[in-house]
Each structure stands twice: as C-alpha cells, then as structure tokens.
Design an enzyme around this catalytic site. Structure first.
Site, PDB file in Angstrom:
ATOM      1  N   ASN A  46      -3.178  12.200  -0.974  1.00 50.46           N
ATOM      2  CA  ASN A  46      -2.278  11.097  -0.142  1.00 50.46           C
ATOM      3  C   ASN A  46      -2.608  10.043  -0.619  1.00 50.46           C
ATOM      4  O   ASN A  46      -3.754   9.058  -0.125  1.00 50.46           O
ATOM      5  CB  ASN A  46      -2.719  11.718   1.370  1.00 50.46           C
TER       6      ASN A  46
ATOM      7  N   ARG B  99       1.467  14.040  -1.081  1.00 45.42           N
ATOM      8  CA  ARG B  99       2.303  13.103  -0.134  1.00 45.42           C
ATOM      9  C   ARG B  99       2.899  12.038  -0.863  1.00 45.42           C
ATOM     10  O   ARG B  99       2.168  11.238  -1.671  1.00 45.42           O
ATOM     11  CB  ARG B  99       1.649  12.423   0.966  1.00 45.42           C
TER      12      ARG B  99
ATOM     13  N   HIS C 287       6.406   7.979   7.711  1.00 42.36           N
ATOM     14  CA  HIS C 287       5.589   8.569   8.600  1.00 42.36           C
ATOM     15  C   HIS C 287       6.235  10.197   9.027  1.00 42.36           C
ATOM     16  O   HIS C 287       5.709  10.480   9.953  1.00 42.36           O
ATOM     17  CB  HIS C 287       5.376   8.151   9.863  1.00 42.36           C
TER      18      HIS C 287
ATOM     19  N   ARG D  30       2.422  -6.167   9.523  1.00 42.65           N
ATOM     20  CA  ARG D  30       4.082  -6.132   9.375  1.00 42.65           C
ATOM     21  C   ARG D  30       4.412  -6.634  10.837  1.00 42.65           C
ATOM     22  O   ARG D  30       4.269  -6.149  11.673  1.00 42.65           O
ATOM     23  CB  ARG D  30       4.619  -4.974   8.986  1.00 42.65           C
TER      24      ARG D  30
ATOM     25  N   GLU E  74      -1.269  15.018   9.462  1.00 41.50           N
ATOM     26  CA  GLU E  74      -0.372  15.063   8.221  1.00 41.50           C
ATOM     27  C   GLU E  74      -0.558  15.901   7.119  1.00 41.50           C
ATOM     28  O   GLU E  74       0.228  16.552   6.488  1.00 41.50           O
ATOM     29  CB  GLU E  74      -0.290  13.533   7.859  1.00 41.50           C
TER      30      GLU E  74
END
Ligand code: AMP
Length: 398
Positions: free
Chosen positions: A7, A93, A182, A241, A386
């Site tokens: 990932n 990923r 996501h 962000r 994940e």
C-alpha cells in the site's frame, strides 16, 4: 496462501502479509518519509510474543524501501519466511481506476500501461504505486499480482452524482468527474454493516474519518455518492486538506499571496484543514488535546469538521431516501468519541436514539453498536481493514 499487501502513498509504504486461509495478518509494517532525509521503518512480526523492529534509513524512492521490506521478510529475527518464494501473490493498492477499470485487475504489461496513462489523475500516488508494482515484478518473477483500486467501490455512483456541472465535452475529453477514494475501506465496513443489519436494500452512510476523510452513501451494498472528487481534496475537513471550498477563493488567494496554481493547491492540500485552522497541527489527537486545554482555534476546527460531516449525513439521507445505519471508521471515527458525539447530537430527528455512555466507552478494535437497541437508525463503530479487502480481491482474481 500467503499474500503480500503493498500500500504505497506518495511518500510512504505500508505492507502486510496475510495468510488468506485464516485471514490472519502475519506481518505488518510501515515506512514514512520516502524521498526525505530520514525514513522510519516499523516492522511488526505478529504472534506471541509480538516482535517489533524499528530503524531509520534514507530512501530515495519506493524501490529502495521495498528492497528493505523484502530483506526483513526473510530476516532471521524478524522474518516470516525462510525464502521469498513462499509469497504466493501480491495485492497492490492503486489509487485510480480512471474510466478504464471497473474493479480489481490482474497485473500484466497491458494493465500497467493503462495505469501509466492514468498518472495525471493521481500524480502523487500513481507513480509510487507503479514503482512498487514494477519492483515486486522484478523481485518476485512469475508471482501473480493484482491491483485493487481506491476508486473502484465508487464506480456504481449514478451519473447525476458523479458529474460536475462543467461543459460536457470536457467531461468526455478529460474524464473530469467525481471518482471518490478510500474505496477499500468503504467496501469493508459496508460488508460488515450489511452482515450486522441483515435484510436487503439497507441504506448506509459510512464516515471514514482519519488523516484523510470521506463519507459515502450506500444502498444495497452499492455506492450512490461520496464526498471526495476527482482528487482526495474535496469534501470533509481533513488533517491538512480544506475539503469543500468555493473555487473562486483560489484566484482571490493567489492574487493576495502571490501564489502560482501549484503553491495554491499545496496550500489547500497540505497547509489547511485541522493544521491550518488550529495552528496546532494535523494530528487529530493533538488537536483534541489542545481543544480540551482551551485552545479556541482547535475547538473551532473540531466543530467545523463535525458540522461538515453532519451536513453530508443530511444530504446523503436525502439522496438515499432515508437512512438505516451510520458507520464510523478510520483513526478518528474509530477512536474519538467526542467527534462522534459532535456529529450525532441533533440527528435524533432522523430516528437516532443514542447510547451516549456506550459511545464514550466504546471498546477499541471491535465492531460496536453505539445506538440503543430500540434506535430506528443503527450507529456502528467498525474498525476498517483495507488490507483484508485487498487480500480477498487478490485471492478471488488469481
Ligand atoms: P488514519 O488516517 O485513519 O490512520 O487516522 C489517523 C488519525 O486519527 C490521526 O490524526 C490520529 O491522531 C487520529 N486519532 C487516533 N485516535 C484518536 C483519538 N482518540 N482522538 C482523536 N483523533 C484520533
């Protein structure tokens, strides 16, 4: 079957080895600050007792970092394999499907070429993802590899939800639209929530709140809308962000601050959110601690971010024609009872009846229902996984 999960972020690399027969994680590790002066490698060998390795290195790129991961995987003290050939498959990923893939794919020259074409859709992450794919192909020749995309779960959004209202020909020519991110996390918690809820046609709103945050509206297991857009900048207030902002602010701020567009986007991606408003930092725990110590800007950003989540829950309830379940996941969603309470207070009108004590004392790393059994709308705290989604998709494809 042992599956290595890779990932890669723009300057980080997380990895796990999962024995897919038992779905147990055998090794879990992470590397940060790739391309900078000092990278920390943390490598945990699971089992009893758990063995932990931590050291600093300097990596110019992801390939160098992966070489160290492979050394650790077969090392005498911290290894899980005697030989690297014990890795049966690799799941990567990958950030962006673009409009080319509708789900996970086996990696070969053709699919790599398509991913390379899509680099402009994720200029920070896609090169790192592709570097890792190519390095693993060299280190493990002949071992099957699968790309699991962060945007894929959201590809079921209807067109009216994913379109931006810009001239249509530019959508067609440049594929400018909402993609969402996501996806592996939203997919994982959707699966768990559907099992817990039982029945069909359930309307679920997933709040993935972490360093990056996004929210999704899901009906009968299929994503109908999500808060992130063409890039992960849109939507909720995040660690660094801004999330949603009037695009006209860009011109105004560029003029005032003498920024070019790259500096402007850096400001919105890296200097805003929790960090920019609080002045404390981007880390949820630090901001929470500052707020508890009376820091007004820290208190403000926690209120702003919870308010934004609450607004999206309202919007997605309308989009889904009602809601059966709200899920919290991600580092903040799973661990901050205060954030959950700020979001959920006042939503009783939707049919929520909360057990606030349960919310406050919610045990970690477990699936927990924090609404009362009588609540019309269920509220769950679900630890995301994940890597397990990537491992399962890799097994299924090979
Ligand atoms: P993630 O990106 O999902 O790994 O989440 C990481 C974020 O979760 C970091 O900003 C952490 O500080 C934050 N976090 C973890 N635990 C808590 C907590 N108890 N309260 C507030 N933020 C937390």
């Amino acid at each position: 079957m042992n599956i290595l999960i890779v990932n890669a972020g723009s300057s980080s690399l997380k990895y796990q080895v999962i024995d897919i027969a038992t779905e147990q994680c055998l090794v879990s590790g992470g590397i940060d600050c790739i391309g900078q002066e000092k990278s920390t490698v943390s490598h945990d060998l699971m089992g009893t007792p758990k063995k932990e390795y931590e050291a600093t290195y300097k990596f110019d790129n992801h390939t160098q970092a992966l070489n160290v991961v492979f050394e650790l995987l077969v090392s005498k003290d911290f290894g899980v394999f005697t030989d690297i050939s014990e890795i049966d498959a690799v799941g990567h990923r990958v950030l962006h499907t673009g409009v080319d893939f509708t789900g996970s794919v086996l990696i070969n020259d053709e699919t790599i070429a398509i991913m390379e074409k899509n680099i402009p859709l994720g200029p920070l992450h896609m090169p790192a993802n592709i570097d890792c794919i190519k390095s693993c192909a060299k280190l493990l020749p002949g071992v099957p590899m699968v790309a699991v995309f962060d945007t894929a779960f959201h590809l079921t959004m209807p067109k009216h939800a994913y379109m931006y209202a810009i001239p249509y020909e530019d959508y067609e020519k440049y594929q400018v639209r909402r993609y969402g991110f996501h996806g592996t996390s939203h997919k994982y918690v959707t699966g768990v929530a559907m099992e817990l809820l039982g029945g069909e046609n359930k309307r679920i709103i997933n709040c993935h709140l972490g360093n990056g945050s996004s929210i999704s509206a899901v009906k009968d297991g299929k994503c109908q809308d999500t808060s992130m857009g063409l890039t992960p900048l849109e939507g909720l207030v995040m660690g660094t962000r801004s999330g949603d902002i009037d695009p006209a602010c860009l011109e105004y701020l560029m003029d005032k601050k003498g920024f070019d567009i790259h500096q402007m986007l850096n400001y919105l991606n890296k200097e805003s959110g929790f960090k920019g408003v609080s002045g404390v930092g981007s880390d949820g725990r630090e901001v929470q601690a500052a707020a508890e110590n009376g820091n007004e800007r820290a208190q403000l950003v926690l209120e702003m971010s919870a308010y934004r989540v609450k607004k999206y829950i309202g919007a997605y309830t309308a989009a889904l024609g009602g809601v059966d379940c709200i899920v919290f996941t991600g580092g903040i969603g799973e661990n901050s009872y205060d954030t959950r309470e700020r979001v959920l207070r006042g939503l009783e009108y939707l049919g929520l009846d909360m057990d606030w004590d349960k919310n406050k004392n919610c045990p970690r790393k477990q699936n927990v229902e924090i609404s009362k059994p009588s609540s019309k709308v269920k509220v769950f705290v679900l630890p995301t996984n994940e890597e397990l989604v990537i491992a399962r998709e890799t097994r299924d494809l090979i």
